[in-house]
Structure formats: C-alpha cells, structure tokens
Design a protein around this motif. Structure first.
Motif, short mmCIF file in Angstrom:
data_model
loop_
_atom_site.label_atom_id
_atom_site.label_comp_id
_atom_site.label_asym_id
_atom_site.label_seq_id
_atom_site.Cartn_x
_atom_site.Cartn_y
_atom_site.Cartn_z
N ASP A 7 0.87 -1.16 0.05
CA ASP A 7 -0.06 -0.11 -0.04
C ASP A 7 0.98 1.36 0.06
OD1 ASP A 7 -2.09 1.63 -0.02
OD2 ASP A 7 -2.54 1.34 2.44
N LEU A 8 1.29 1.62 -1.09
CA LEU A 8 2.14 2.79 -1.11
C LEU A 8 1.48 4.14 -1.33
CD1 LEU A 8 4.46 1.39 -4.41
CD2 LEU A 8 4.89 1.37 -1.81
N PRO A 9 2.19 5.07 -0.71
CA PRO A 9 1.57 6.71 -0.97
C PRO A 9 1.43 6.96 -2.04
CG PRO A 9 3.31 6.47 0.71
CD PRO A 9 3.47 5.28 -0.02
N ILE A 10 0.51 7.95 -2.22
CA ILE A 10 0.30 8.45 -3.74
C ILE A 10 1.40 9.20 -4.11
CG2 ILE A 10 -1.15 10.16 -4.86
CD1 ILE A 10 -3.51 9.65 -3.05
N GLY A 11 1.89 8.90 -5.54
CA GLY A 11 2.96 9.39 -5.95
C GLY A 11 4.31 8.68 -5.77
N VAL A 12 4.18 7.64 -5.07
CA VAL A 12 5.42 6.63 -4.96
C VAL A 12 5.22 5.68 -6.03
CG1 VAL A 12 6.52 5.01 -3.53
CG2 VAL A 12 5.75 7.24 -2.47
N GLN A 207 9.98 -7.18 3.11
CA GLN A 207 8.97 -7.34 4.44
C GLN A 207 9.43 -5.84 5.21
OE1 GLN A 207 6.89 -9.58 5.38
NE2 GLN A 207 6.63 -8.17 7.22
N THR A 208 10.48 -5.38 5.15
CA THR A 208 11.02 -4.32 6.15
C THR A 208 10.32 -3.06 5.54
OG1 THR A 208 13.35 -5.22 6.60
CG2 THR A 208 13.02 -2.90 6.67
N LEU A 209 10.24 -3.22 4.09
CA LEU A 209 9.70 -2.11 3.58
C LEU A 209 7.93 -2.01 3.95
CD1 LEU A 209 9.58 0.50 1.56
CD2 LEU A 209 9.14 -1.01 -0.48
N SER A 210 7.47 -3.16 4.00
CA SER A 210 6.11 -3.14 4.26
C SER A 210 5.89 -2.87 5.76
CB SER A 210 5.52 -4.67 4.04
OG SER A 210 4.30 -5.04 4.65
N GLN A 211 6.67 -3.28 6.59
CA GLN A 211 6.79 -2.73 8.09
C GLN A 211 6.84 -1.24 8.07
OE1 GLN A 211 9.80 -4.90 10.10
NE2 GLN A 211 8.78 -6.97 9.70
N ALA A 212 7.67 -0.64 7.42
CA ALA A 212 7.90 0.86 7.31
C ALA A 212 6.35 1.48 6.90
CB ALA A 212 9.26 1.33 6.67
N LEU A 213 6.03 0.95 5.80
CA LEU A 213 4.89 1.83 5.39
C LEU A 213 3.55 1.72 6.47
CD1 LEU A 213 4.96 0.24 1.80
CD2 LEU A 213 5.23 2.75 2.56
N MET A 221 12.08 3.53 12.30
CA MET A 221 12.52 3.19 11.05
C MET A 221 12.81 4.39 10.05
SD MET A 221 10.26 -0.06 10.48
CE MET A 221 11.19 -0.97 9.08
N PRO A 222 14.08 5.15 9.99
CA PRO A 222 14.18 6.32 9.16
C PRO A 222 13.72 6.44 7.95
CG PRO A 222 16.04 5.84 11.05
CD PRO A 222 15.20 4.52 10.96
N ILE A 223 13.88 5.08 7.30
CA ILE A 223 13.37 4.93 5.81
C ILE A 223 12.11 5.66 5.83
CG2 ILE A 223 12.51 2.77 6.28
CD1 ILE A 223 14.57 4.34 3.21
N ARG A 224 11.38 5.65 6.67
CA ARG A 224 9.92 6.32 6.67
C ARG A 224 10.06 7.65 6.40
NH1 ARG A 224 8.47 3.29 11.93
NH2 ARG A 224 7.48 1.36 11.14
N ALA A 225 10.95 8.34 6.63
CA ALA A 225 11.16 9.80 6.08
C ALA A 225 11.00 10.14 4.70
CB ALA A 225 12.33 10.53 6.72
N PHE A 226 11.37 9.08 3.81
CA PHE A 226 11.56 8.98 2.43
C PHE A 226 10.32 8.49 1.52
CE2 PHE A 226 15.82 9.35 4.45
CZ PHE A 226 16.36 10.63 3.61
N LEU A 227 9.49 7.59 2.55
CA LEU A 227 8.61 6.93 1.76
C LEU A 227 7.41 7.96 1.56
CD1 LEU A 227 8.69 3.76 3.65
CD2 LEU A 227 9.68 4.32 1.69
#
Length: 237
Positions: A7-12, A207-213, A221-227
């Motif tokens: 479930d990706l944010p709009i525009g990703v 799986q990590t990306l799914s958790q971050a989302l 999970m600092p990657i969230r700042a870029f999602l």
C-alpha cells in the motif's frame, strides 16, 4: 509478497525486476536519463549515492553510460569513518566501480575527513558539502532495521539528523555494526533531491519496507522519512 501488493503512498512508484542484473541496468538508465536532463537544463548534474555492497552492479552499469561526465558532481549519502584505502570505505567503492573510464571525469565530493575525532570529521564534511550543487538524483538503500544512509535507529544524533530544519548537512552517526563510526548527510539535505530513488533486493527487504509503510514513527525506522512522493522504488527478489 509482491511489491505490487504494498500500500504505497500516492505518488510513490514501485518498479519490480526479475533479478539484480536487470535492476542495476534499469536503475542506471533512469539515473543517466535524469542526469542528462539536468545538464541540459542547468549545465551541471548532481548525483548522491549510497555505499555498501548492493550498489556495485549499478555503479558499473552507470559508469558505462554515455554522459558528459565532466559536468557531473557525485557525492555520498553516508560514509564509514575509515581511510579511503580501507575495504569498508564507501568512497573507495565508488572510485573502484563508478569513477572509472570516462566516468572518472566526474567531480567527486567525499565525506571522509582525517581528523582527531568523528565529530571534527563531520564538521569538515559539512564544510565540504557547502560546495555541493542542488541534488538532482539521490539513490538510497535500506537496511533490515529500516535505516537508510547512516540514519540508524537509536543513534545518538538521530533526532537532530531527522530534523527537517537541521542546519547541518552532515552529522556524526553510530552504527550497530562495525565500523560503527559513520558520517551521514542529514534529512534536511537529502530531502532536497529532485528525484529520490530507493533500491532494495530480496524478500527480507520487502518485508522491512512493508513494516515501514505500516507505521509513522520515523525514529524507529528512518526510511519512513523518504516514503513519500516523489519516490521511485526499484526492487528485485
């Protein structure tokens, strides 16, 4: 799990590839296209890349692209505080696999600085980055703990590094793995990239990306700042 099911944010945008070879080539093509457009637009193109082992194939594909390399500026999102000759050096990796052949004409702005302490090295890196033109393309990776660049969960300077108004371009960071002493661009600089890209491989990273989302706590999970838009995610099994 398939990346298309996230479930990706709009525009990703998510781009799935059959294997690492195809991912590296597609990523290199996309980066080169954007760099050419930047050069046509304002005479120079700036690329910020990440280190580690995963980008090697991408670096080698990008080095083969036909570009006016003398008009390209390259820097690193993060660095291990080790000499360039050290096997763990991100700058050394870039010099071995990207800055070769015609691509060696690119200007490189490194983060590693020889200094009395990591903190002083970060201040010197911050000064060096004052010469970095606006970032056209940013290529990030992601760890299984959700870190990106060297923005590690629980690192002492993480809160400051994640401030959107942080005045520093680079801060000293601590990694949970050796070498622990790192230098990282801050979110306030990384977030200025016109085209941010995230390259990940394998089911564990997905799986990590799914958790971050699934959560909004950026510090864990600092990657969230870029999602968020604009972002293109490149993935392969």
């Amino acid at each position: 799990m398939a990346i298309s099911k996230l479930d990706l944010p709009i525009g990703v945008v998510a781009r799935s590839h059959s294997d690492a070879k195809h991912l590296a080539q597609d990523l290199a093509n996309a980066v080169a296209t954007t760099l050419r457009a930047a050069i046509d637009s304002h005479g120079v193109a700036t690329l910020v890349v990440s280190g580690g082992r995963s980008p090697v194939a991408f670096f080698e594909c990008l080095a083969k692209q036909e570009l006016p390399w003398a008009q390209v500026v390259i820097s690193l999102a993060d660095e291990r505080w080790v000499p360039v000759s050290h096997a763990d050096s991100n700058e050394g990796l870039v010099r071995r696999h990207l800055l070769r052949g015609p691509a060696a004409a690119a200007r490189f702005i490194g983060l590693y600085q020889a200094a009395e302490s990591l903190e002083k090295a970060a201040l010197l890196a911050n000064q060096a980055l004052a010469e970095l033109p606006p970032i056209d393309v940013l290529v990030l990776g992601m760890g299984d703990d959700g870190h990106t660049a060297s923005l590690f969960p629980q690192s002492p300077n993480l809160h400051e590094a994640l401030r959107v108004d942080c005045p520093q371009r680079c801060l000293p960071m601590q990694a949970p793995s050796v070498p622990r002493q790192r230098l990282s661009m801050t979110l306030s600089l990384l977030a200025t990239a016109r085209l941010p890209l995230l390259a990940i491989q394998g089911s564990s990273k997905l799986q990590t990306l799914s958790q971050a989302l699934a959560c909004e706590d950026v510090a864990s999970m600092p990657i969230r700042a870029f999602l968020r838009s604009p972002l293109e995610i490149y993935w392969c099994p």
